[in-house]
Design an enzyme around this catalytic site. Structure first.
Site, mmCIF file in Angstrom:
data_model
loop_
_atom_site.group_PDB
_atom_site.id
_atom_site.type_symbol
_atom_site.label_atom_id
_atom_site.label_comp_id
_atom_site.label_asym_id
_atom_site.label_seq_id
_atom_site.Cartn_x
_atom_site.Cartn_y
_atom_site.Cartn_z
ATOM 1 N N ARG A 113 0.852 -1.189 0.000
ATOM 2 C CA ARG A 113 0.000 0.000 0.000
ATOM 3 C C ARG A 113 0.891 1.243 0.000
ATOM 4 N NH1 ARG A 113 -2.688 3.098 4.806
ATOM 5 N NH2 ARG A 113 -3.777 4.653 3.565
ATOM 6 N N HIS A 159 -2.970 11.039 0.937
ATOM 7 C CA HIS A 159 -2.477 10.801 2.294
ATOM 8 C C HIS A 159 -1.937 12.134 2.816
ATOM 9 C CE1 HIS A 159 -1.050 7.420 5.132
ATOM 10 N NE2 HIS A 159 -0.747 8.556 5.743
ATOM 11 N N GLU A 205 -7.455 8.474 6.484
ATOM 12 C CA GLU A 205 -7.754 9.118 7.765
ATOM 13 C C GLU A 205 -8.205 10.571 7.616
ATOM 14 O OE1 GLU A 205 -4.434 8.729 10.390
ATOM 15 O OE2 GLU A 205 -4.517 6.561 10.449
ATOM 16 N N ASN A 338 -7.355 1.686 9.795
ATOM 17 C CA ASN A 338 -6.072 1.945 10.449
ATOM 18 C C ASN A 338 -6.299 1.857 11.947
ATOM 19 O OD1 ASN A 338 -5.058 2.480 7.938
ATOM 20 N ND2 ASN A 338 -4.532 4.623 8.333
ATOM 21 N N TYR A 340 -4.212 1.283 15.872
ATOM 22 C CA TYR A 340 -2.937 1.202 16.594
ATOM 23 C C TYR A 340 -3.074 0.953 18.089
ATOM 24 C CZ TYR A 340 -0.593 3.168 12.466
ATOM 25 O OH TYR A 340 -0.095 3.367 11.219
ATOM 26 N N GLU A 409 -3.494 -0.181 8.011
ATOM 27 C CA GLU A 409 -2.325 0.182 8.818
ATOM 28 C C GLU A 409 -2.457 -0.425 10.206
ATOM 29 O OE1 GLU A 409 -1.329 4.347 9.255
ATOM 30 O OE2 GLU A 409 -1.716 4.719 7.132
#
Ligand code: GBH
Length: 508
Positions: A113, A159, A205, A338, A340, A409
């Protein structure tokens, strides 16, 4: 029922469950049952690989006719980037595409990606502005080379690196009419230029363009406003909707039998109530998820913003016109996730401040009992909590009807990593453990919760320009020696993913 359990308890429960499953499999093996383990596998065409973004890795900001982006401008203002750095050289990936592809191959990646720099394609950005042949040729060659290496490209159109000229001209995503039209035009140029690409992401995002970009001002273009984030979010959704409609109407069928897909990437941290027994904290934890992710997910899957946002923000949250709603609703072929970290959430009793963006809650790493959600990393906002990944996958799936999900991600920084000598950096056991636990939590969501995950991308293929944190924070599975010609050295984590996915993906 599980909601009122702390993540550490959940972790135990999960361990227990996995253990008994493993035991069950062993029993089945003894009985010689053939379908053993099949249900616990990721599908055999599962796409796994690594992710990057143009401004974070390419460098070469003046090469081949690229126009400036808002990140060039933002980095040039002292005080914006922790170490005073910028993406001027970064990993020099614009000139090292062969190295990057060789690296991907050596790590066994099935897919990659990456994002396209809008101002390399149209240096001034707009639909009346010139297209830059050299920029198009660069990405055409890159896609051809990836495919020749057997690696499937997942291409992000945006992005965060808005052409500076559009920011100057009309405030970029602040303009409800111009921005969606210019984004659609840019998307059409790229769709036409890269017909071999089957997997498209419109925006990465949007929350990060909106809030750090126009609310707190910690990201480009560094504006600070209580109203602009909601306008920016709205206009990005509409721009996404326009690009998706253009792709479906005019490109999808032509590109290789109509099997192309397009979607948006949303970020989201999972949440647990600070006091699991307090209904106000339970509600606050849900509200935080709505402000974080349902802000964009709900209009796409359900047709409007969450009621909690309308209630708190009133008219500052734009209303969809019927035409806009029709563009946005149903505009995801897949959900790009995404993810985390996770937080404990505590409700606030006072009314929300005008510049609140999180749903009038405290976002914490400790709960009422003093339990910590996970160990520290180099990133102030990130603490590993693998069970939160599983729970977030389930939350999204339930809310949106079990969509096809690509984890676009997932990854971690490590506290103090940059201070270590290179040989120690390459021994990144903390990151190896993070990936192992997060990926297994994802597989648990697939096997026990019915979540439909089709792909996974580790952030990131290599250390790179970590936005306002500069180069000190390293997210790569590959060490980049910035002082000595951007040479790449795979860390232990880089080599840990292939064996892991070999174990988890069903044999062909
Ligand atoms: C992703 O953002 C990005 O897509 C990627 O480019 C980036 O390199 C990667 O993660 C690692 O950061 O400091 O409290 O204001 C992840 C979401 C958005 C999380 C910005 C941290 C700043 C929080 N990030 N956010 S704070």
């Amino acid at each position: 029922m599980r909601k009122d359990l702390a993540p550490d308890l959940l972790r135990l429960k999960q361990k227990e469950r996995n253990k008994s499953k493993k035991e069950k499999e062993e029993e089945e093996e003894e009985q010689g049952e053939e379908e053993k383990g099949i249900a616990s596998m990721l599908p055999k065409d599962f796409q796994w690989g690594f992710a990057t973004a143009a401004y974070q890795i390419e460098g070469a900001v003046d090469q081949d006719g690229r126009g400036p982006s808002i990140w060039d401008t933002f980095c040039a203002q002292p005080g914006n980037i922790a170490d005073g750095s910028s993406g001027v050289t970064a990993c020099d990936s614009y000139n090292r595409t062969a190295d990057d592809i060789a690296l991907l191959k050596s790590l066994g990646a099935r897919s990659y990606r990456f994002s396209i720099s809008w101002s390399r394609i149209i240096p001034q950005g707009g639909r009346g502005d010139a297209v830059n042949r050299a920029g198009i040729d660069h990405y055409r060659r890159f896609v051809d080379d990836l495919l020749a290496a057997g690696i499937t490209p997942f291409v992000t159109l945006f992005h965060w690196d808005l052409p500076e000229a559009l920011h100057q001209r009309y405030g970029g995503p602040l303009d409800r009419t111009e921005f969606p039209l210019d984004f659609e035009n840019y998307a059409r140029v790229v769709f036409a230029a890269l017909p071999k690409v089957r997997n498209w992401i419109t925006f990465n995002e949007p929350l990060c363009s909106a809030i750090p970009g126009y609310g707190s001002g910690t990201f480009a273009p560094g504006r600070q406003s209580a109203s602009e984030p909601w306008i920016v979010g709205h206009n990005i959704l509409v721009a996404h909707g326009r690009a998706v409609r253009a792709y479906r109407d005019d490109f999808k069928a032509a590109a290789g039998g109509g099997d192309g897909q397009i979607g948006i990437v949303l970020n989201g941290d999972f949440t647990y109530p600070w006091d699991a027994a307090d209904p106000a904290d339970q509600e606050a934890a849900q509200r935080r998820l709505e402000f974080f992710t349902a802000w964009f997910g709900d209009p796409i899957y359900l047709g409007d913003y969450p009621a909690s946002m309308r209630k708190q923000l009133g008219d500052r949250l734009p209303a969809f016109t019927p035409e806009e709603r029709a563009l946005v609703r149903g505009s995801n072929d897949f959900y790009g996730m995404n993810h985390y970290t996770s937080n404990y959430i505590r409700h606030r009793s006072s009314p929300a401040a005008a510049d609140d963006t999180v749903g009038n809650v405290d976002v914490l790493f400790h709960n009422k009992q003093g339990n910590c959600i996970g160990p520290e990393t180099q990133s102030s906002w990130l603490r590993p909590c693998p069970v939160g990944f599983r729970d977030f996958l389930v939350w999204i799936s339930k809310r949106y009807g079990y969509p096809r999900i690509y984890v676009t991600e997932n990854g971690t920084s490590i506290k103090g990593e940059s201070d270590l000598p290179r040989d120690k950096i390459l021994d990144d056991d903390f990151r190896v453990k993070y990936y192992d636990e997060y990926i297994r939590a994802m597989v648990t969501a697939v096997e026990l919760d019915g979540v439909d995950v089709r792909g996974y991308f580790a952030w990131s293929l290599m250390d790179n320009f970590e936005w306002a944190d500069g180069y000190v924070t390293r997210f790569g599975v590959t060490y980049v020696d910035y002082e000595n010609g951007q040479k790449r050295f795979p860390k232990k984590s880089a080599k840990s993913l292939k064996p892991l996915f070999d174990e988890l993906i069903a044999a062909a």
